[in-house]
Write a protein that holds these residues in place. Sequence first.
Motif, PDB file in Angstrom:
ATOM      1  N   ASP A 152      -8.065   1.571  -3.726  1.00 48.54           N
ATOM      2  CA  ASP A 152      -7.063   1.336  -4.778  1.00 48.54           C
ATOM      3  C   ASP A 152      -7.169   2.345  -5.910  1.00 48.54           C
ATOM      4  OD1 ASP A 152      -8.186  -0.876  -3.495  1.00 48.54           O
ATOM      5  OD2 ASP A 152      -7.254  -2.295  -4.855  1.00 48.54           O
ATOM      6  N   LEU A 195      -9.643  -1.529 -12.974  1.00 47.88           N
ATOM      7  CA  LEU A 195      -8.194  -1.473 -12.755  1.00 47.88           C
ATOM      8  C   LEU A 195      -7.475  -2.482 -13.645  1.00 47.88           C
ATOM      9  CD1 LEU A 195      -8.250  -1.025  -8.870  1.00 47.88           C
ATOM     10  CD2 LEU A 195      -7.465   0.663 -10.547  1.00 47.88           C
ATOM     11  N   ARG A 220      -9.798  -8.205 -11.281  1.00 49.83           N
ATOM     12  CA  ARG A 220      -8.929  -7.472 -12.207  1.00 49.83           C
ATOM     13  C   ARG A 220      -8.586  -8.311 -13.434  1.00 49.83           C
ATOM     14  NH1 ARG A 220      -7.543  -6.296  -7.148  1.00 49.83           N
ATOM     15  NH2 ARG A 220      -7.132  -4.150  -6.502  1.00 49.83           N
ATOM     16  N   GLU A 250       0.830  -1.206   0.000  1.00 50.15           N
ATOM     17  CA  GLU A 250       0.000   0.000   0.000  1.00 50.15           C
ATOM     18  C   GLU A 250       0.863   1.254   0.000  1.00 50.15           C
ATOM     19  OE1 GLU A 250      -4.027   0.057   1.903  1.00 50.15           O
ATOM     20  OE2 GLU A 250      -3.018  -1.376   3.195  1.00 50.15           O
ATOM     21  N   ASP A 267      -3.510  -5.974  -5.894  1.00 49.22           N
ATOM     22  CA  ASP A 267      -3.485  -4.642  -6.506  1.00 49.22           C
ATOM     23  C   ASP A 267      -2.193  -4.389  -7.269  1.00 49.22           C
ATOM     24  OD1 ASP A 267      -4.736  -4.933  -4.035  1.00 49.22           O
ATOM     25  OD2 ASP A 267      -4.957  -2.793  -3.738  1.00 49.22           O
ATOM     26  N   GLU A 314     -12.432  -3.191  -9.615  1.00 53.01           N
ATOM     27  CA  GLU A 314     -11.410  -4.197  -9.910  1.00 53.01           C
ATOM     28  C   GLU A 314     -11.348  -4.457 -11.410  1.00 53.01           C
ATOM     29  OE1 GLU A 314     -10.371  -7.417  -7.043  1.00 53.01           O
ATOM     30  OE2 GLU A 314     -12.470  -7.169  -6.542  1.00 53.01           O
TER      31      GLU A 314
END
Lengths: 338, 338
Positions: free
Chosen positions: B280, B253, B224, A250, A280, B250
């Motif tokens: 995010d 992204l 994603r 993060e 992510d 998601e």
Amino acid sequence: MSSRLKDVAALAGVSTRTVSNVVSGTGAVAEETRARVQSALDELGYRPNVAARNLRAGRTGLIGLAIPELHSPYFGELAGMIVEAAQQRSWTVVIDQTFGDREAERRLLEGTGGRLVDGLIISPWALGPEELTGRSRDVPVVLLGEQQAHGVADRVAVDNVLAADEATTHLLSTGRRRIAAIGVQPHLRNGTARQRLSGYRQALRRAGLRPEPALERAVTTLHRKHGAEAMSALLEGDERPDAVFAFSDELALGALHVAVERGVRVPEDLAVVGFDGIEDGRYANPALSTVVPDKRQIAERALQCLADRIYSPASTVPPLDIVIPHRLDIRASSGRTG
Amino acid sequence: MSSRLKDVAALAGVSTRTVSNVVSGTGAVAEETRARVQSALDELGYRPNVAARNLRAGRTGLIGLAIPELHSPYFGELAGMIVEAAQQRSWTVVIDQTFGDREAERRLLEGTGGRLVDGLIISPWALGPEELTGRSRDVPVVLLGEQQAHGVADRVAVDNVLAADEATTHLLSTGRRRIAAIGVQPHLRNGTARQRLSGYRQALRRAGLRPEPALERAVTTLHRKHGAEAMSALLEGDERPDAVFAFSDELALGALHVAVERGVRVPEDLAVVGFDGIEDGRYANPALSTVVPDKRQIAERALQCLADRIYSPASTVPPLDIVIPHRLDIRASSGRTG
């Protein structure tokens, strides 16, 4: 119920005792045997009467999971795996968020409010070794993370010094010399940040570099926001870093965002490596290099420890210190350049 | 206990009944009053003996939260807020992950395995209206999301048609004409994707455009990975889209990652808008525009519904259909250009 157990044993070609061990998560069962029993269990739709069995043993069938925050992707992913692994053992998970609050952690460890759970998995942030040692809770506890456990409870963690050293060494190997560290946390008792800092410094020194205080940035949380703030400060400094090792993904994603937004080329002018292996990072622009702890194994080993303690309360096995493997995933944010 | 309640009431300048309402989360209490009572509770360190009170009433003090997956950032953030809001009401949350599995959802709704929880909050993906109507569970249930509840239980959701229409209208307002939709899910009973698709088409038609099947991309999950795959397919098509509305952040992204990786300029050549308002997106490169449901309010209203049903079991209030507000956060991924 025992005839059903027999059916499963017959189908799997093992003893009923082995089936029972697999179902309760106790005893040593070879992986191959466990898989065979599991598919026999699935095929016959066997559902042990866990509630009744627990009641007889004075158990609730609940285990507690106390983590600082569910909304952090790392803890969200880990909690998901722990809930999943617990379901396979017919346990239900009660989740508490401590927000790294000292009192919340102490309360959970001391177990006020009646004995709701059969065991507790906790990732303490605020409590130091002395509080962990002094705990009076009468159910088994497994600690996640890097605080010194001093033999008071089973502990499951990655080798943070080694992992941070590897991440920093990777950055050095791409020719970087001014490597910043984002994520120092002097206010926390939890040793995570301290260990990662120590691995980072160790790698620098091995390469003949001297750690520079100006490149070691403290943060109040591990969130993107504070990674972004630390990166801004670094970019505004006199001598810019050519790489960043952030102590969480993060933080790294926050730093990456600020760098790209200000036109810094990543990885050409600035390489970035994070820590946690959250999903992510894989889809960030550019994709984030990161240290990946084997979260699935953290979940599995923590539950196995709890099962052993819950089902063998008289066991004299001393508290275990389990080191979980990790790997370094190198992606575009620190890819070797020209 | 009652003298303690009196102390709190005196300090807050309200009746003991009002304090009791705030503690139990029942009754209508003005926000300002509630805040005053809460700070009096905090100041005096008042801890109601919830366990004993629940026991007398045949309650466990546990509520269940059944969500498809904890590791998705949207559900991770939402679960965190629900656990937090539950703690304020002295409830402990038991979390189950259903992975959108039909059997898991049915089992939870029907409540086999003994009555562990006093109430259940569930976000069903696989069950259709008829199964939701036919449920035999005897504890209060609150549904999160867009399936038709047909008056069987309280339901808390955003207006997905409206929100999708607004996101698409925003893209149209920046001059986009070939707007793709990523996230169609024909295999799910849950109406979320269907409603977002319908809002998207409605906005296109209002602008005089005809929805094109080639621009409406189905996905098997909202992750994603599948957003990335859908984007790849769109970029390889004959006529590229100039914008994407993804039905989850998601997915957005994943799409953003593929577009940037292939050198597509965002937002100049391709604008991207997601849905969920997860953290995010704020730090993506470029930062992601998104529809933001008020998750804090989803958590609060869901718990309030449960409290009302649990503490007033004889209530004749018909099942509520609560619409939660949302907003559109416009960031760099769809910022007006030129």
